[in-house]
Design an enzyme around this catalytic site. Structure first.
Site, PDB file in Angstrom:
ATOM      1  N   SER A 156       0.828  -1.206   0.000  1.00 39.77           N
ATOM      2  CA  SER A 156       0.000   0.000   0.000  1.00 39.77           C
ATOM      3  C   SER A 156       0.865   1.260   0.000  1.00 39.77           C
ATOM      4  CB  SER A 156      -0.958  -0.050   1.194  1.00 39.77           C
ATOM      5  OG  SER A 156      -1.984   0.898   1.065  1.00 39.77           O
ATOM      6  N   ASP A 250     -10.232  -3.571  -5.386  1.00 38.62           N
ATOM      7  CA  ASP A 250      -9.431  -2.508  -4.783  1.00 38.62           C
ATOM      8  C   ASP A 250      -9.286  -1.395  -5.820  1.00 38.62           C
ATOM      9  OD1 ASP A 250      -7.423  -0.876  -3.735  1.00 38.62           O
ATOM     10  OD2 ASP A 250      -6.070  -2.519  -3.251  1.00 38.62           O
ATOM     11  N   HIS A 280      -8.146  -4.879  -0.552  1.00 37.88           N
ATOM     12  CA  HIS A 280      -6.999  -4.171   0.016  1.00 37.88           C
ATOM     13  C   HIS A 280      -6.784  -4.611   1.465  1.00 37.88           C
ATOM     14  CE1 HIS A 280      -4.153  -0.847  -0.437  1.00 37.88           C
ATOM     15  NE2 HIS A 280      -4.330  -0.639   0.860  1.00 37.88           N
TER      16      HIS A 280
END
Length: 313
Positions: A156, A250, A280
């Site tokens: 991320s 996502d 995610h």
């Protein structure tokens, strides 16, 4: 409207519901302090412990301007072909050495590589480029401390920071041997692709992404800043071999595809894998969701292979 009931299996829904019970979808409407407390509690609830044979040492890197906490994971049977610099996710405002502690320990156990987790400075107390500067400093420390190649790995926000460092260091004598980016935020076009199809995905929405970007920059327009958005770079040549692993459900999925395409078009080596039906943050589901377990094995294999300098993974 995307029908997630058809895309996401029962195991993954159970993971989503468990996550939401600790970290509600409206958490970004809380204060930063409250968000951190909620996130830290959620990470503790998912903590899976250390595999046998892995030890960890918490220390710090001294720089001219600040001290960067790090945690070094070592395997009882080390593979010294490479070391891994791990950069955690958390929207640039959350997380630290404890949030991804077990992930790093398992990565160390399964690859044999020494893993160093970086506790970079967080926004809003420290606006961009503070986090980037810290990860750059950590990378420079790693290349001067270890005799083996350094591999970048992050999820991320951490994937964003890894890519930014890879772009910034590609002309250096000591540059990353590779990078493994897990559902990274790379600054893609929010008017198309997964940003539209999965704008309201479970676990992460476009509203969340915009919130984190605004907090990270203090509301300042940083369009074109490749240390903030690696996809804004006009030159993708000479980047290290890259593996991108994204979740289908996502909004950030398209960033993986776009980055892969840009690296390949520039003559580089990049592979993009989109994990069907995953969301995610699924690293925390690697012990309870079959799809996430398989994906984590894929991540481990990518780290292990790129660390040995194999470009054909």
């Amino acid at each position: 409207m995307t029908d997630y009931r058809k895309l996401i299996d029962a195991e993954t829904w159970a993971f989503i519901e468990k996550t939401n019970s600790y970290y509600p979808p409206d958490t970004i409407d809380y204060t930063i302090g409250e968000q951190r407390a909620i996130y830290d509690r959620m990470c503790r609830e998912f903590f899976a412990g250390y595999p046998q044979g892995v030890t960890a040492e918490t220390t710090a890197i001294a720089t001219p301007t600040n001290s960067i906490p790090i945690r070094i994971y070592r395997n009882a049977e080390p593979d010294k072909a490479a070391m891994v610099l791990y950069v955690h996710g958390g929207g640039f405002i959350l997380g630290g050495l404890d949030s991804h502690d077990d992930v790093c320990a398992e990565l160390c156990a399964r690859t044999g590589y020494e893993v160093v987790s970086v506790d970079y400075r967080l926004a809003p107390e420290h606006l961009h480029p503070a986090a980037f500067d810290d990860v750059m400093s950590a990378f420079e420390w790693a290349t001067s401390t270890y005799d083996c190649p350094v591999l970048l790995c992050g999820d991320s926000a951490g994937g964003n920071l890894c890519a930014a460092v890879a772009h910034a260091t590609r002309g250096h004598v000591k540059k990353p041997v590779g990078q493994v980016l897990i559902y990274p935020s790379l600054g893609g076009d929010r008017s198309r692709g997964s940003y539209v199809t999965h704008a309201e995905a479970p676990m992460l929405t476009v509203r969340d992404i915009e919130f984190y970007l605004n907090i990270r920059t203090g509301g300042v327009d940083r369009t074109g800043d490749i240390t903030l958005s690696p996809l804004a770079d006009a030159n993708f040549a000479y980047l290290p071999p890259t593996v991108l692993i994204t979740a289908q459900c996502d909004p950030l999925s398209s960033d993986g595809e776009a980055y892969r395409d840009r690296v390949v078009a520039a003559g580089g080596s990049a592979y993009w894998f989109e994990e069907p039906g995953l969301v995610h943050g699924y690293l925390r589901a690697r012990h309870t969701v079959g799809r996430a377990r398989s994906s984590f094995t894929c991540i481990v294999e990518a780290v292990s292979t790129l660390g040995k300098g194999d470009r054909t993974w």
